[in-house]
Design an enzyme around this catalytic site. Structure first.
Site, short mmCIF file in Angstrom:
data_model
loop_
_atom_site.label_atom_id
_atom_site.label_comp_id
_atom_site.label_asym_id
_atom_site.label_seq_id
_atom_site.Cartn_x
_atom_site.Cartn_y
_atom_site.Cartn_z
N ASN A 123 0.76 -1.24 0.04
CA ASN A 123 0.03 -0.03 0.24
C ASN A 123 0.68 1.47 0.17
OD1 ASN A 123 -2.94 -0.97 0.28
ND2 ASN A 123 -2.03 -2.20 1.95
N ASP A 167 -0.17 -11.15 0.06
CA ASP A 167 0.96 -10.87 0.77
C ASP A 167 0.99 -11.69 2.09
OD1 ASP A 167 -1.19 -9.33 1.71
OD2 ASP A 167 -0.18 -7.62 2.73
N ARG A 168 -0.24 -11.81 2.98
CA ARG A 168 -0.11 -12.33 4.17
C ARG A 168 -0.07 -13.91 3.96
NH1 ARG A 168 -5.96 -11.71 6.45
NH2 ARG A 168 -5.21 -13.01 8.38
#
Length: 245
Positions: A9, A100-101
């Site tokens: 982000n 991403d996690r």
């Protein structure tokens, strides 16, 4: 060479690796903010990259921009799935888990195999996830990151200032700036410690831009790893069961 990209982000992080190289054994790496995006192509060799693996959580516009910049047409847009490299995704809807996690958990599990771990990635948002010793991604928590917490106080109160992350003196804060930062750090560390206890974890793998400030506040066993999402992407690229998401 394989180009690994973690498009978050706030920043776009990248690394170049040879196929089959050890985790973190990168030929080059770097990061830019979104406003510096146009500088990326100059950082990459325009020949020799045979494949790119990208985790993008910053939306379709950034995906389109990266698509034009990456110097290969063999681009895999990484996505969460039910199973990869022996890790089972127990999310109710596995595809809904942020890529991403999933990548961070994959990388952390590869670095700490056979242990129950918490994976805390401390960026714009802080994500705190649990992986079992058997390799099950169990789920986790999402909360505002350290910077967002401080910004929310400055934006929504009349007399509280915006503060920047920095090292704090020990003990209770004796001024407003330190009190704000101390409270935000305590909230971050407290969430990680709560998840650690709930999971019965042996270790917390900690990453992200705010990790160096949060780590000293933790009262649980932890290991700092830079760029855990890129580590997970590298692991995925080398996995025998990886297919394009």
């Amino acid at each position: 060479m394989v180009l690994l990209i973690d498009a978050g982000n706030t920043r776009i992080k990248w690394a170049l690796a040879r196929p089959g190289a050890a985790l973190g054994d990168w030929l080059a790496s770097g990061a830019v903010t979104h406003t510096e995006l146009n500088h990326l192509p100059a950082s990459w060799p325009q020949t020799g990259i045979t494949r790119a693996l990208v985790a993008n959580v910053a939306g379709p516009r950034l995906r389109d921009q990266l698509q034009l910049m990456i110097p290969t047409t063999a681009i895999d847009w990484f996505a969460s799935r039910a199973q990869l490299d022996g890790m089972h995704n127990r999310y109710r809807n596995p595809a809904q888990l942020g890529c991403d996690r999933f990548a961070a958990a994959l990388g952390a599990r590869a670095l700490e195999p056979g242990r129950p771990i918490i994976v805390a990635t401390c960026g714009t948002a802080t994500t705190i996830d649990a992986v079992s010793a058997q390799g099950d991604f169990l789920g986790g928590m999402i909360l505002p990151g350290l910077g967002l917490m401080a910004a929310a106080l400055a934006r929504n109160t009349a007399q509280l200032p915006q503060v920047a992350a920095r090292d704090l003196p020990a003990g209770f804060a004796d001024n407003t700036d330190d009190a704000i930062l101390s409270g935000c750090l305590a909230a971050q560390a407290g969430a990680i410690e709560r998840a650690f206890a709930l999971h019965g974890a042996a270790l917390c793998v900690l990453s992200g831009g705010a990790a160096p400030f949060i780590a000293p506040q933790l009262a649980v066993a932890h290991r700092m790893v830079d760029n855990i999402v890129l580590t997970g992407l590298q692991r995925a690229a080398n996995a025998s069961d990886f297919t394009t998401g």
